[in-house]
Design a protein around this motif. Sequence first.
Motif, PDB file in Angstrom:
ATOM      1  N   VAL A  38       0.844  -1.200   0.000  1.00 50.00           N
ATOM      2  CA  VAL A  38       0.000   0.000   0.000  1.00 50.00           C
ATOM      3  C   VAL A  38       0.885   1.259   0.000  1.00 50.00           C
ATOM      4  O   VAL A  38       0.606   2.226  -0.703  1.00 50.00           O
ATOM      5  N   VAL A  39       1.969   1.212   0.762  1.00 45.85           N
ATOM      6  CA  VAL A  39       2.907   2.351   0.776  1.00 45.85           C
ATOM      7  C   VAL A  39       3.418   2.616  -0.644  1.00 45.85           C
ATOM      8  O   VAL A  39       3.526   3.768  -1.081  1.00 45.85           O
ATOM      9  N   ASP A  40       3.693   1.548  -1.389  1.00 47.33           N
ATOM     10  CA  ASP A  40       4.176   1.707  -2.764  1.00 47.33           C
ATOM     11  C   ASP A  40       3.075   2.191  -3.712  1.00 47.33           C
ATOM     12  O   ASP A  40       3.351   2.794  -4.738  1.00 47.33           O
ATOM     13  N   ALA A  41       1.816   1.897  -3.376  1.00 45.68           N
ATOM     14  CA  ALA A  41       0.706   2.183  -4.307  1.00 45.68           C
ATOM     15  C   ALA A  41       0.193   3.612  -4.193  1.00 45.68           C
ATOM     16  O   ALA A  41      -0.424   4.122  -5.125  1.00 45.68           O
ATOM     17  N   VAL A  42       0.384   4.264  -3.033  1.00 46.57           N
ATOM     18  CA  VAL A  42      -0.218   5.600  -2.837  1.00 46.57           C
ATOM     19  C   VAL A  42       0.820   6.600  -2.330  1.00 46.57           C
ATOM     20  O   VAL A  42       1.855   6.209  -1.790  1.00 46.57           O
ATOM     21  N   ARG A  43       0.494   7.891  -2.476  1.00 46.47           N
ATOM     22  CA  ARG A  43       1.413   8.923  -1.983  1.00 46.47           C
ATOM     23  C   ARG A  43       0.942   9.518  -0.657  1.00 46.47           C
ATOM     24  O   ARG A  43       1.646  10.313  -0.059  1.00 46.47           O
ATOM     25  N   VAL A  44      -0.260   9.147  -0.217  1.00 46.37           N
ATOM     26  CA  VAL A  44      -0.782   9.690   1.052  1.00 46.37           C
ATOM     27  C   VAL A  44      -0.231   8.852   2.211  1.00 46.37           C
ATOM     28  O   VAL A  44       0.205   7.710   2.008  1.00 46.37           O
ATOM     29  N   PRO A  45      -0.243   9.418   3.439  1.00 43.49           N
ATOM     30  CA  PRO A  45       0.246   8.643   4.587  1.00 43.49           C
ATOM     31  C   PRO A  45      -0.558   7.360   4.809  1.00 43.49           C
ATOM     32  O   PRO A  45      -1.780   7.351   4.647  1.00 43.49           O
ATOM     33  N   VAL A  46       0.151   6.303   5.181  1.00 43.60           N
ATOM     34  CA  VAL A  46      -0.479   4.997   5.402  1.00 43.60           C
ATOM     35  C   VAL A  46      -0.448   4.675   6.902  1.00 43.60           C
ATOM     36  O   VAL A  46       0.555   4.900   7.578  1.00 43.60           O
ATOM     37  N   ILE A  47      -1.570   4.182   7.391  1.00 48.44           N
ATOM     38  CA  ILE A  47      -1.705   3.788   8.799  1.00 48.44           C
ATOM     39  C   ILE A  47      -1.850   2.271   8.813  1.00 48.44           C
ATOM     40  O   ILE A  47      -2.768   1.732   8.180  1.00 48.44           O
ATOM     41  N   ALA A  48      -0.953   1.579   9.508  1.00 47.28           N
ATOM     42  CA  ALA A  48      -0.963   0.105   9.497  1.00 47.28           C
ATOM     43  C   ALA A  48      -1.870  -0.426  10.594  1.00 47.28           C
ATOM     44  O   ALA A  48      -1.823   0.046  11.730  1.00 47.28           O
ATOM     45  N   ALA A  49      -2.698  -1.426  10.249  1.00 49.33           N
ATOM     46  CA  ALA A  49      -3.593  -2.036  11.245  1.00 49.33           C
ATOM     47  C   ALA A  49      -3.607  -3.547  11.077  1.00 49.33           C
ATOM     48  O   ALA A  49      -3.440  -4.067   9.969  1.00 49.33           O
TER      49      ALA A  49
END
Length: 359
Positions: free
Chosen positions: A209-220
Amino acid sequence: MWNDTVVTQRLGLVAPIVQGPFGGGLSAVDLVVAVNEGGGLGSFGAHNLDGAGIRRVAAEIRARTSRAFALNLWIPLGDSDDPQLSDEAWRAECELLRPYFEELRVPLPARPARFGPRFDEQMEAVLEIKPPVFSFVFGVPTPSVLDRCRSAGIVTVGTATTPAEAKLLADAGVDNVVATGFEAGGHRVSFLGEPEDCLTGTLALVPQVVDAVRVPVIAAGGIADGRGIAAALRLGASAVQIGTAFLACEESNAPTLHREKLFSADARRTTLTRAFTGRLARSIHNGFIDAMHARRPVYPPYPVHGWFMAHLRGPALDAGRTDLGSFWSGQGAPLLRYRRARELMEFLVADTARVLAPG
Ligand SMILES: Cc1cc2nc3c(=O)[nH]c(=O)nc-3n(C[C@H](O)[C@H](O)[C@H](O)COP(=O)(O)O)c2cc1C
């Protein structure tokens, strides 16, 4: 510093830790306030409340903390806001659950005009309240809702179970994306495919997901201590969202029996099942799951089965029948140690610092 990320900066948090929202009446203002005062982001799951209920909760939170908090809703999926239920499907559902109602000596409920609050009314309440953060699951809000959030300064947080869902959320203009692995407690909130086909674990999902988007990612999903938080940050997440460990705290609205279960040996076995709401969700395994899986029923359209089960839950708990209801839990439950949210927050911050300390 590990605790200085785009998410902490934007929301004024001390630590990049989000207390996951809980639907089904399990969220609590006490929990939101304790997490906020501990430097994290408290969230309130308002899925089961109507507009007036959401306004009441927001007013209570604002009276007790000046820090950022999140209100959370479920985006309607298919016809879930007002399901088309045939008489035949209604009768089949009554027959499926009749033995359990009879066993608990509870009358089968009468068919209601609606099975839950109207989403439009909930959404209008949130837009009127203007919480610092609006988080959501099961889809993408309309462009007009996202525009109104942006104009009102509401930070948006969508939830993805796959990189494709994350990309759709980010392309729509959602500010942050939660990447939730299949370890997580509660519902599998997929909206592009069947949830059974979206079962990537947190360790593999977050970097994708980090690679797919430029917005901040929150891991759950499965995060319950400093090791999990450190790993998520190393995978590129800007924050973590923790559910089960906060649900187990006294400040949550989970019944005592549920909280005790989370600390018991039973929590070593969790199962993804449709048995409790008709949608796939992770719960501690019990006899009801086995019974439903053996019968392989066709569940009525969401949220009808969950509505029936909600009528059984109170009486089942009163009778101490832990074999009948849902005991939502993530796979990280055996890691739980804390029963007070403030202590849990202090532990999470100190433990992450310890794990990430040089040397
Ligand atoms: C009982 C329960 C109810 C939940 N309800 C919601 C909800 O209404 N909205 C939401 O965004 N996430 C919901 N979640 C997901 C959590 O907010 C969080 O993302 C998840 O629990 C993280 O995984 P963990 O349980 O392994 O910590 C729920 C989780 C649980 C355990």
